[in-house]
Design a protein around this motif. Structure first.
Motif, PDB file in Angstrom:
ATOM      1  N   THR A 260      11.395  -8.281 -18.168  1.00 58.41           N
ATOM      2  CA  THR A 260      11.301  -8.617 -16.740  1.00 58.41           C
ATOM      3  C   THR A 260      12.683  -8.707 -16.107  1.00 58.41           C
ATOM      4  O   THR A 260      12.880  -8.310 -14.967  1.00 58.41           O
ATOM      5  CB  THR A 260      10.553  -9.946 -16.514  1.00 58.41           C
ATOM      6  OG1 THR A 260      11.006 -10.892 -17.477  1.00 58.41           O
ATOM      7  CG2 THR A 260       9.062  -9.780 -16.661  1.00 58.41           C
TER       8      THR A 260
ATOM      9  N   SER B  90       8.001 -16.487 -19.510  1.00 61.78           N
ATOM     10  CA  SER B  90       6.945 -15.686 -18.906  1.00 61.78           C
ATOM     11  C   SER B  90       5.602 -16.195 -19.399  1.00 61.78           C
ATOM     12  O   SER B  90       5.465 -16.565 -20.561  1.00 61.78           O
ATOM     13  CB  SER B  90       7.083 -14.216 -19.303  1.00 61.78           C
ATOM     14  OG  SER B  90       8.439 -13.864 -19.399  1.00 61.78           O
TER      15      SER B  90
ATOM     16  N   SER C  16       4.431 -15.230 -14.277  1.00 57.66           N
ATOM     17  CA  SER C  16       5.023 -13.902 -14.385  1.00 57.66           C
ATOM     18  C   SER C  16       4.428 -12.992 -13.333  1.00 57.66           C
ATOM     19  O   SER C  16       3.298 -13.169 -12.939  1.00 57.66           O
ATOM     20  CB  SER C  16       4.764 -13.338 -15.767  1.00 57.66           C
ATOM     21  OG  SER C  16       3.385 -13.302 -16.008  1.00 57.66           O
TER      22      SER C  16
END
Lengths: 321, 300
Positions: free
Chosen positions: A309, A260, A321
């Protein structure tokens, strides 16, 4: 891959800076300002490392050499020349880029663990040179004597509150710049090389050129973090270029998540908080930190942001992200 | 830099003998640690960043056993056996969970163990320097060879280290278990398909590597001051050794360790500030010229 909107990022960035500007008015705390400055420097450095590790698949153990080079180049230019602060900053980036081009050209020929070891060896070589070149660098005592001429356009970066805001601004600009680097076609080339180098080469990507370019680029962002640190500690010290610096950045990105974009920032904040809390509560810092790392590493088996996530159902893109 | 002093030392037989012996014992201890590291990497494909910790724990264990029993032999055996057992526990409990995982995950877990063990040593033995002292049987006047000083203990260290290294090399080359280990390094799936318990094999190899580091720590205890964190510098140096010698090669580790030991001992005369830099420079040159190391197989 959706291209993030620059306008949205800038609005978000201004919002973050506005919040940072408001906080001291509500809760005046020098410790908090210190904390933000340290996080800004380290997060720039860690995020730049993730350009290599997370996006290109180049696991560097020696990225701290460019962070340290940033602190030393900047502090030396300010102390030994009469250049203005912005000029010294630009020249620091140039020095870092030149060094990274040479180091990168040697290192990117190697793969996997060999790349990791050669980058570590490069960092330790630079560390040894700095330690033994006492006349220029002050050896193991570091560069003392402070940094002169810190007033830029009426802002005094020697003042802690000003440095706090400036660090916030530099962090936001650096993060936006890196985010757009990874979202560009260049960024797509990086991910392609990471996922399948041979295929990337077949599609016409000159792999070594892209690898060298990202190596130099990430070194320059790491040096920006180094400059912030140099201003914060008023000098440069061998600890800032020794191996644990690279280790800290690696732990920040692994804890936060290499998949991310904001993982390294979150990891940096976590590590800095842990560091401050644990050192205040126990003298057995290593014992506490070690157990926490083990719990995270074996419990989540991935970075915190990556874990979240995935749990929220977003596909881990390994990208933006 | 003081190259004149270095030249003077190399041309004087007494200085040459003294520095060579001290270089050799540094090299031999380094070899034992690096041999374990390279064995573990060669077979398990795991970079054991906690290897220096085994060396440290071995030294402290030997220190305590020597305090209680007054027997140096027993102390060294306990250090080796203790670390062998510790290695099995470490491999089963932690490393087994990250086989095949990203090298950064392995690094993270090993680093956590290093941090924990360094602090545990502080709690058990204290943070200050500890000295085991020379065992009484070796408190004898040194030998003089060509004007150079050679303590008998050094001769013992070098002999024992060479014997252990030679035994390991012969076991790998000639015995059945050695063949199985080499086969597993090459193709673990095939070895497993032939009905050999690779899980057990991995544990044994890891334990052997840990035992070698523990033995090195125990052997070194009389001539090193013990301190939490002593594992780190030897870890870095054994990485340099494994990379120069070729990861997975015992013979390569021996030669590289001796070279590094000599750089260390002659470097303190010729370039005291830059001995560490010199070691890293050699490592970079080897990696650039022949990435697989002096004796390594081609990188796949």
């Amino acid at each position: 891959m959706l291209r993030p909107s620059l306008a949205r990022d800038i609005v978000l960035g201004i919002l973050v800076i506005a919040i940072l500007a408001l906080i001291p008015a509500l809760v005046p705390s020098k410790a908090f300002q210190d904390f933000v400055i340290r996080v800004a420097a380290m997060a720039l450095f860690a995020t730049s490392l993730n350009l290599l590790v997370g996006y290109t698949g180049l696991t560097s153990f020696g990225h701290g050499m460019f962070y340290g080079l940033g602190t030393y180049s900047f502090a030396l230019l300010m102390q030994k020349t009469s250049l203005s602060l912005p000029m010294a900053f630009l020249l620091t980036l140039l020095i870092t880029a030149a060094t990274a081009t040479v180091v990168g050209a040697i290192c990117i020929r190697l793969r996997l663990i060999y790349f990791a070891f050669v980058t570590l060896a490069m960092q330790m070589l630079l560390h040894s040179i700095i330690i033994s070149w006492v006349g220029l660098t002050g050896g193991d005592q570091g560069l003392q004597g402070g940094i002169p001429r810190r007033v830029v356009a009426g802002f005094d970066l020697g003042n802690q509150h000003t440095l706090y805001l400036a660090s916030g601004v530099v962090l936001v600009i650096g993060l936006i710049a890196m985010r757009h680097v990874v979202a560009s076609t260049f960024g797509t080339s990086l991910r392609m090389i990471r996922d399948n180098e041979a295929r990337a080469a077949f599609l016409g990507i000159v792999v070594w050129r892209v690898k060298l370019a990202v190596f130099v680029l990430s070194a320059m962002f790491a040096a920006v973090g180094g400059v912030v640190t140099s201003l914060f500690v008023s000098g440069a010290y061998p600890e800032l270029i020794n191996w644990p610096i690279s280790g800290d950045a690696i732990f920040a990105i692994v804890l936060g998540g290499i998949g991310s974009f904001l993982g390294p920032l979150v990891g940096t904040i976590m590590l800095t908080v842990l560091n401050d809390v644990v050192t205040r509560t126990t003298e057995y810092y290593g014992l506490a930190l070690g157990i926490i790392i083990l719990v995270f590493a074996l419990g989540l088996r991935r970075g915190v942001v990556d874990f979240v996530t995935e749990r929220l159902g977003f596909r881990p893109s390994g990208g933006v992200s | 830099m003081d190259l004149a002093a270095l030249a003077e030392c190399v041309t004087s037989s007494s200085c040459l003998v003294t520095q060579t012996t001290s270089g050799l014992i540094v090299g031999m201890l380094l070899f034992l640690v690096a041999a374990g590291l390279t064995l573990i990497f060669g077979v398990l494909k795991i970079v054991n960043f906690a290897h220096g910790t085994f060396y440290m724990l071995g030294a402290y264990l030997a220190y305590s056993v020597f305090r209680v029993t007054d027997s140096y032999t027993l102390a060294v055996v306990a250090a080796g056996a203790g670390m062998g057992i510790f290695g099995i526990v470490f491999e089963r409990a932690l490393i087994a969970r990250v086989y095949g995982a990203n090298v950064l995950m392995q690094l993270l877990i090993c680093y956590a163990v290093v941090l924990i063990c360094d602090d545990l040593v502080k709690i058990v033995w204290g943070a200050d320097f500890k000295a085991m002292g020379m065992p009484p049987e070796f408190q004898v006047p040194p030998l003089f060879v060509a004007g150079g000083v050679v303590p008998p203990f050094y001769i013992l260290l070098i002999t024992v280290a060479l014997a252990i290294g030679g035994g390991l090399g012969l076991t790998l080359a000639l015995t059945k278990i050695g063949k199985i280990v080499r086969a597993a390094a090459h193709n673990p799936n095939m070895v497993s398909a032939l009905g050999i318990n690779t899980t057990l094999l991995y544990s044994l190899v890891f334990a052997t590597g840990a035992m070698l580091a523990g033995l090195a720590g125990g052997l070194a205890a009389p001539v090193r001051s013990l301190t939490p964190g002593m594992g780190f510098s030897i870890l870095i140096e054994s990485f340099i050794v494994t990379v120069i010698g070729g990861m997975g090669s015992i013979a390569g580790a021996l030669i590289a360790a001796v070279v590094l030991g000599l750089i260390r001992s002659f470097g303190t005369i010729g370039f005291p500030m830059f001995t560490e830099g010199m070691m890293f420079l050699v490592m970079i040159i080897i990696l650039v010229v022949k990435p697989s190391g002096l004796f390594g197989r081609e990188i796949v």
